[in-house]
Design a protein around this motif. Structure first.
Motif, PDB file in Angstrom:
ATOM      1  N   GLY A  14      46.427 -47.606   3.937  1.00 37.28           N
ATOM      2  CA  GLY A  14      47.380 -48.697   3.841  1.00 37.28           C
ATOM      3  C   GLY A  14      46.656 -49.995   3.557  1.00 37.28           C
ATOM      4  O   GLY A  14      45.724 -50.045   2.746  1.00 37.28           O
ATOM      5  N   LEU A  15      47.072 -51.056   4.234  1.00 38.02           N
ATOM      6  CA  LEU A  15      46.455 -52.366   4.034  1.00 38.02           C
ATOM      7  C   LEU A  15      44.972 -52.337   4.372  1.00 38.02           C
ATOM      8  O   LEU A  15      44.152 -52.974   3.703  1.00 38.02           O
ATOM      9  CB  LEU A  15      47.173 -53.418   4.882  1.00 38.02           C
ATOM     10  N   GLY A  16      44.622 -51.576   5.417  1.00 35.95           N
ATOM     11  CA  GLY A  16      43.212 -51.458   5.792  1.00 35.95           C
ATOM     12  C   GLY A  16      42.368 -50.863   4.677  1.00 35.95           C
ATOM     13  O   GLY A  16      41.234 -51.296   4.439  1.00 35.95           O
ATOM     14  N   SER A  17      42.927 -49.882   3.964  1.00 34.71           N
ATOM     15  CA  SER A  17      42.205 -49.269   2.848  1.00 34.71           C
ATOM     16  C   SER A  17      42.000 -50.266   1.717  1.00 34.71           C
ATOM     17  O   SER A  17      40.951 -50.289   1.065  1.00 34.71           O
ATOM     18  CB  SER A  17      42.969 -48.049   2.323  1.00 34.71           C
ATOM     19  N   LEU A  18      43.017 -51.106   1.472  1.00 33.49           N
ATOM     20  CA  LEU A  18      42.903 -52.118   0.427  1.00 33.49           C
ATOM     21  C   LEU A  18      41.797 -53.119   0.750  1.00 33.49           C
ATOM     22  O   LEU A  18      40.985 -53.463  -0.114  1.00 33.49           O
ATOM     23  CB  LEU A  18      44.235 -52.850   0.241  1.00 33.49           C
ATOM     24  N   LEU A  19      41.758 -53.567   1.988  1.00 31.32           N
ATOM     25  CA  LEU A  19      40.727 -54.517   2.399  1.00 31.32           C
ATOM     26  C   LEU A  19      39.342 -53.876   2.358  1.00 31.32           C
ATOM     27  O   LEU A  19      38.361 -54.499   1.915  1.00 31.32           O
ATOM     28  CB  LEU A  19      41.035 -55.039   3.805  1.00 31.32           C
ATOM     29  N   PHE A  20      39.275 -52.627   2.810  1.00 33.74           N
ATOM     30  CA  PHE A  20      37.996 -51.900   2.785  1.00 33.74           C
ATOM     31  C   PHE A  20      37.526 -51.737   1.342  1.00 33.74           C
ATOM     32  O   PHE A  20      36.348 -51.927   1.026  1.00 33.74           O
ATOM     33  CB  PHE A  20      38.167 -50.535   3.453  1.00 33.74           C
ATOM     34  N   LEU A  68      38.223 -53.642  -1.195  1.00 28.02           N
ATOM     35  CA  LEU A  68      37.803 -54.945  -1.705  1.00 28.02           C
ATOM     36  C   LEU A  68      36.378 -55.265  -1.271  1.00 28.02           C
ATOM     37  O   LEU A  68      35.556 -55.722  -2.078  1.00 28.02           O
ATOM     38  CB  LEU A  68      38.767 -56.027  -1.218  1.00 28.02           C
ATOM     39  N   VAL A  69      36.083 -55.030   0.004  1.00 26.61           N
ATOM     40  CA  VAL A  69      34.733 -55.288   0.513  1.00 26.61           C
ATOM     41  C   VAL A  69      33.705 -54.421  -0.204  1.00 26.61           C
ATOM     42  O   VAL A  69      32.640 -54.898  -0.615  1.00 26.61           O
ATOM     43  CB  VAL A  69      34.680 -55.037   2.039  1.00 26.61           C
ATOM     44  N   VAL A  70      34.027 -53.147  -0.388  1.00 24.21           N
ATOM     45  CA  VAL A  70      33.107 -52.225  -1.054  1.00 24.21           C
ATOM     46  C   VAL A  70      32.899 -52.639  -2.513  1.00 24.21           C
ATOM     47  O   VAL A  70      31.786 -52.549  -3.050  1.00 24.21           O
ATOM     48  CB  VAL A  70      33.639 -50.783  -0.967  1.00 24.21           C
ATOM     49  N   ALA A  71      33.962 -53.111  -3.177  1.00 29.06           N
ATOM     50  CA  ALA A  71      33.841 -53.554  -4.560  1.00 29.06           C
ATOM     51  C   ALA A  71      32.915 -54.761  -4.671  1.00 29.06           C
ATOM     52  O   ALA A  71      32.084 -54.836  -5.596  1.00 29.06           O
ATOM     53  CB  ALA A  71      35.221 -53.898  -5.125  1.00 29.06           C
ATOM     54  N   VAL A  72      33.040 -55.699  -3.747  1.00 29.14           N
ATOM     55  CA  VAL A  72      32.161 -56.872  -3.748  1.00 29.14           C
ATOM     56  C   VAL A  72      30.702 -56.452  -3.535  1.00 29.14           C
ATOM     57  O   VAL A  72      29.791 -56.932  -4.215  1.00 29.14           O
ATOM     58  CB  VAL A  72      32.600 -57.878  -2.664  1.00 29.14           C
ATOM     59  N   LEU A  73      30.484 -55.539  -2.606  1.00 30.19           N
ATOM     60  CA  LEU A  73      29.127 -55.045  -2.365  1.00 30.19           C
ATOM     61  C   LEU A  73      28.596 -54.290  -3.590  1.00 30.19           C
ATOM     62  O   LEU A  73      27.408 -54.358  -3.906  1.00 30.19           O
ATOM     63  CB  LEU A  73      29.120 -54.133  -1.134  1.00 30.19           C
ATOM     64  N   GLY A  74      29.486 -53.576  -4.290  1.00 31.16           N
ATOM     65  CA  GLY A  74      29.084 -52.899  -5.517  1.00 31.16           C
ATOM     66  C   GLY A  74      28.645 -53.881  -6.579  1.00 31.16           C
ATOM     67  O   GLY A  74      27.667 -53.644  -7.300  1.00 31.16           O
ATOM     68  N   PHE A  75      29.355 -55.002  -6.689  1.00 34.35           N
ATOM     69  CA  PHE A  75      29.007 -56.027  -7.668  1.00 34.35           C
ATOM     70  C   PHE A  75      27.606 -56.582  -7.405  1.00 34.35           C
ATOM     71  O   PHE A  75      26.782 -56.692  -8.320  1.00 34.35           O
ATOM     72  CB  PHE A  75      30.041 -57.158  -7.631  1.00 34.35           C
ATOM     73  N   ASN A  88      39.552 -45.996  -2.359  1.00 34.74           N
ATOM     74  CA  ASN A  88      40.195 -46.582  -1.181  1.00 34.74           C
ATOM     75  C   ASN A  88      41.396 -47.436  -1.570  1.00 34.74           C
ATOM     76  O   ASN A  88      42.431 -47.420  -0.879  1.00 34.74           O
ATOM     77  CB  ASN A  88      39.184 -47.424  -0.398  1.00 34.74           C
ATOM     78  N   THR A  89      41.256 -48.158  -2.673  1.00 33.87           N
ATOM     79  CA  THR A  89      42.374 -48.978  -3.140  1.00 33.87           C
ATOM     80  C   THR A  89      43.558 -48.111  -3.540  1.00 33.87           C
ATOM     81  O   THR A  89      44.719 -48.408  -3.195  1.00 33.87           O
ATOM     82  CB  THR A  89      41.933 -49.840  -4.334  1.00 33.87           C
ATOM     83  N   LEU A  90      43.292 -47.026  -4.255  1.00 32.61           N
ATOM     84  CA  LEU A  90      44.353 -46.119  -4.680  1.00 32.61           C
ATOM     85  C   LEU A  90      45.066 -45.500  -3.482  1.00 32.61           C
ATOM     86  O   LEU A  90      46.306 -45.458  -3.434  1.00 32.61           O
ATOM     87  CB  LEU A  90      43.769 -45.024  -5.564  1.00 32.61           C
ATOM     88  N   LEU A  91      44.297 -45.030  -2.504  1.00 32.53           N
ATOM     89  CA  LEU A  91      44.896 -44.434  -1.314  1.00 32.53           C
ATOM     90  C   LEU A  91      45.715 -45.458  -0.538  1.00 32.53           C
ATOM     91  O   LEU A  91      46.788 -45.140   0.008  1.00 32.53           O
ATOM     92  CB  LEU A  91      43.810 -43.842  -0.421  1.00 32.53           C
ATOM     93  N   GLY A  92      45.226 -46.686  -0.503  1.00 35.03           N
ATOM     94  CA  GLY A  92      45.963 -47.731   0.193  1.00 35.03           C
ATOM     95  C   GLY A  92      47.293 -48.033  -0.469  1.00 35.03           C
ATOM     96  O   GLY A  92      48.318 -48.185   0.206  1.00 35.03           O
ATOM     97  N   VAL A  93      47.289 -48.115  -1.795  1.00 30.46           N
ATOM     98  CA  VAL A  93      48.531 -48.381  -2.532  1.00 30.46           C
ATOM     99  C   VAL A  93      49.514 -47.237  -2.354  1.00 30.46           C
ATOM    100  O   VAL A  93      50.711 -47.458  -2.125  1.00 30.46           O
ATOM    101  CB  VAL A  93      48.217 -48.601  -4.031  1.00 30.46           C
TER     102      VAL A  93
END
Length: 203
Positions: free
Chosen positions: A114-120, A122-129, A93-98
Motif C-alpha cells: 500500500g502506501l508503505g510500499s510506495l514510500l519504500f 521511492l526511497v529505494v529509487a533515490v538510493l538507486g540513483f 514495490n511501487t507496482l505492488l503498492g499501487v
C-alpha cells in the motif's frame, strides 16, 4: 575489440580479438573454474576465471593484471548492476503498492503493501540513483535497509508462529551481498580516480 562467447554449460568458450578467434575451449564450467590463460596476438595475457558460489557468480576477466572493463568483476559494472537492481526493486514495490491501493485487498494490506510500499519504493529509487552516480554511501544504506527488512520479516514470522521464510530471506541476502559489493566497488573507483588525478599532477 575483445569478445567472449560460450554455449550451454560454458561449452565452446571462445575468445575473439578484433574479429579473429584466439582460442576455443571445450572443458565447460569445470575448466573455467580452474582458471585459464590466453596469449593474445598483441602480446598480452588474458586470464579468465569462472567464479561461482552462494553470493557471487560470473567471469573474472583480467588482462595483464588489469580487470577488463565490462566484465563481471569490473567495479564500474558492479556499481551499475547494483543500481539496476535497486531500480527494479523500486519499481516492484511501487507496482505492488499501487495494486494494493486500487484493489483494496485485505491480503495485500496485511502483507504491508500500500502506501508503505510506495514510500519504500521511492526511497529505494533515490538510493538507486545515487548508486548509479558512484556514491559509496547509497548502496551501503540500501544494504542496511534490506537487512532491517529481513529482520522485520523474520520477527513477524516468529511472532505469528509460522515457518521460517527461507526463500524471502535468501533473496534479501543476495540483494544485500550485491549492494555491499557495489559499495566496495564504488570505493575502489573513487580511489582509482584519485590516483589518476594525482599522477596527472606530477611533473
Amino acid at each position: 575489440r575483445l569478445e567472449l562467447s560460450w554455449g550451454w554449460g560454458w561449452k565452446r568458450f571462445t575468445v575473439t580479438l578484433d574479429g579473429k578467434v584466439v582460442r576455443t575451449l571445450d572443458g565447460g564450467a569445470a575448466e573455467l573454474k580452474r582458471g585459464v590463460f590466453f596469449n593474445l596476438p598483441d602480446g598480452s595475457t588474458l586470464n579468465v576465471l569462472l567464479q561461482s558460489g552462494a553470493f557471487r557468480t560470473g567471469l573474472a576477466v583480467v588482462r595483464n593484471g588489469e580487470v577488463v572493463p565490462g566484465s563481471d568483476t569490473d567495479p564500474a559494472q558492479q556499481v551499475k548492476r547494483a543500481a539496476h537492481l535497486l531500480y527494479f526493486l523500486a519499481g516492484l514495490n511501487t507496482l505492488l503498492g499501487v495494486v494494493a491501493m486500487v484493489a483494496r485487498s485485505d491480503v495485500l494490506e496485511a502483507a504491508g503493501m500500500g502506501l508503505g510500499s510506495l514510500l519504500f519504493g521511492l526511497v529505494v529509487a533515490v538510493l538507486g540513483f545515487f548508486t548509479y552516480r558512484g556514491t559509496r554511501a547509497a548502496p551501503m544504506l540500501a544494504g542496511l535497509l534490506y537487512i532491517a527488512d529481513a529482520l522485520f520479516v523474520l520477527a513477524d514470522s516468529v511472532t505469528q508462529g509460522g515457518r521460517l521464510p527461507v526463500f524471502p530471506l535468501v533473496i534479501r541476502a543476495v540483494i544485500v551481498a550485491t549492494l555491499f559489493k557495489a559499495a566496495n566497488a564504488a570505493a575502489n573507483l573513487r580511489r582509482r580516480e584519485q590516483e589518476d588525478a594525482g599522477a596527472s599532477l606530477q611533473p
